[in-house]
Write an enzyme that holds these catalytic residues in place. Structure first.
Site, PDB file in Angstrom:
ATOM      1  N   THR A  32       0.697  -1.169   0.065  1.00  0.00           N
ATOM      2  CA  THR A  32      -0.089  -0.069   0.022  1.00  0.00           C
ATOM      3  C   THR A  32       0.872   1.131   0.087  1.00  0.00           C
ATOM      4  O   THR A  32       1.664   1.407   0.898  1.00  0.00           O
ATOM      5  CB  THR A  32      -0.885   0.126   1.107  1.00  0.00           C
ATOM      6  OG1 THR A  32      -1.953  -1.142   0.953  1.00  0.00           O
ATOM      7  CG2 THR A  32      -1.767   1.270   1.346  1.00  0.00           C
TER       8      THR A  32
ATOM      9  N   LYS B 268      -7.200   1.474  -2.813  1.00  0.00           N
ATOM     10  CA  LYS B 268      -6.899   1.001  -1.465  1.00  0.00           C
ATOM     11  C   LYS B 268      -7.158   2.207  -0.350  1.00  0.00           C
ATOM     12  O   LYS B 268      -7.479   1.732   0.683  1.00  0.00           O
ATOM     13  CB  LYS B 268      -5.412   0.694  -1.537  1.00  0.00           C
ATOM     14  CG  LYS B 268      -4.972   0.149  -0.023  1.00  0.00           C
ATOM     15  CD  LYS B 268      -5.837  -1.232   0.428  1.00  0.00           C
ATOM     16  CE  LYS B 268      -5.333  -1.495   1.755  1.00  0.00           C
ATOM     17  NZ  LYS B 268      -4.122  -2.091   1.912  1.00  0.00           N
TER      18      LYS B 268
ATOM     19  N   LYS C 270       0.413   4.911   8.434  1.00  0.00           N
ATOM     20  CA  LYS C 270       1.099   5.421   7.093  1.00  0.00           C
ATOM     21  C   LYS C 270       0.043   5.498   5.911  1.00  0.00           C
ATOM     22  O   LYS C 270       0.031   6.249   5.188  1.00  0.00           O
ATOM     23  CB  LYS C 270       2.145   4.198   6.542  1.00  0.00           C
ATOM     24  CG  LYS C 270       2.641   4.355   5.367  1.00  0.00           C
ATOM     25  CD  LYS C 270       1.998   3.299   4.203  1.00  0.00           C
ATOM     26  CE  LYS C 270       2.362   2.111   4.505  1.00  0.00           C
ATOM     27  NZ  LYS C 270       1.685   1.021   3.730  1.00  0.00           N
TER      28      LYS C 270
END
Length: 291
Positions: free
Chosen positions: A97, A172, A241
């Site tokens: 990701t 995502k 993150k």
């Protein structure tokens, strides 16, 4: 098509993903920063490579599943990295990701070298990875997607080409935005059940399947919250993150995401308390006041 895959990153999810590829009779070459983490896969039949350069030169398909965009950038765009060493025609699949703009940059540079670049982040955590049932969100060209679909099908079930380079990463981000608020709701739900004098396990039997509240987080992470199991299926530090990437992109697009912002704030508090290497279900600790 060649059966040789170079796999970089054997963490909580990557280890299972690489294992499925070995079981499917692909020849898998491995490299990680810590070889000890790859020993089980080596015993399973994977071939160890000492560095990114040698792995790249020995593979026709390269899959990366690492931690942060900075890791992805160094692997692909750094001196003597993947793009520098890959032979023309190699497929580059980043399943980390990461940032959509970085995916676009890698795709552009890869095309200049006659390489095929795909961004394909996944969702499903350790459970989805172990069961080979990950959702795989793909950005890239239709022909490249069609060629790599058999590889993706070894690791996942819900596999969708969302659009050109970067589209997998944007998808995502949408996924993570949804999960961010959902995790708050799951935690609040459990706390409410407990304070009302209910058995939260029984409550889950009613609300986790078949009803409007059903979700992956409620079915798979809520039981871990109740049991006090904080082992990572997905690290808090990696979720932070992801949320930061999503928040930055949302702000650029002029989108208000108060649920995302609140979730990020709560998880950052957990990280400051030393829980960054715990699973995302550790959010329950914030609501319990047990920090």
């Amino acid at each position: 098509m060649t059966q040789t895959i170079g796999f970089i990153g054997t963490g909580v999810m990557g280890k299972s993903m690489a294992g499925h590829l070995i079981d499917a009779d692909y020849q898998v070459h491995l490299f990680t920063r810590t070889k000890e983490k790859a020993l089980d896969l080596i015993h399973q039949g994977a071939i160890w490579q000492d560095n990114v350069e040698s792995l790249t030169k020995n593979a026709d398909i390269i899959i990366t599943m690492v931690g942060y965009p900075s890791d992805v950038e160094k692997l692909y765009l750094g001196d003597n990295g993947i793009i520098d060493n890959a032979k023309p025609g190699t497929f580059l699949i980043d399943m980390t990701t990461s940032d959509p703009k970085l995916a676009e940059k890698i795709a552009s540079m890869a095309e200049e070298k006659q390489l095929h670049s795909i961004d394909a982040p996944v969702s499903g955590g350790d459970i989805g990875a172990k069961n080979g049932k990950l959702a795989i969100m793909v950005g890239g060209k239709q022909q490249d997607f069609d060629t790599m679909l058999p590889v993706f099908q070894v690791m996942g079930e819900n596999i969708v080409l969302q659009g050109p380079a970067g589209s997998g990463q944007h998808t995502k981000m949408a996924n993570q935005i949804n999960i961010a608020s959902t995790m708050i709701g799951v935690s609040e739900s459990i706390m409410y059940a407990k304070k009302a004098g209910l058995d939260p396990v029984q409550v889950l039997q009613s609300i986790s399947t078949g009803g409007a509240a059903a979700s992956f987080s409620l079915s798979n992470l809520a039981p871990r919250m109740i049991e006090g199991d904080l082992e990572p299926g997905f690290y808090i530090k990696h979720f932070i993150k992801d949320m930061k990437i999503a928040l930055t992109n949302a702000e650029k697009m002029g989108i208000k995401t108060p649920g995302l912002a609140l979730s990020l704030e709560l998880y950052e508090e957990l990280a400051k308390k030393g829980l960054e290497d715990r699973g995302t279900q550790a959010l329950i600790k914030w609501f319990e006041g047990d920090l």
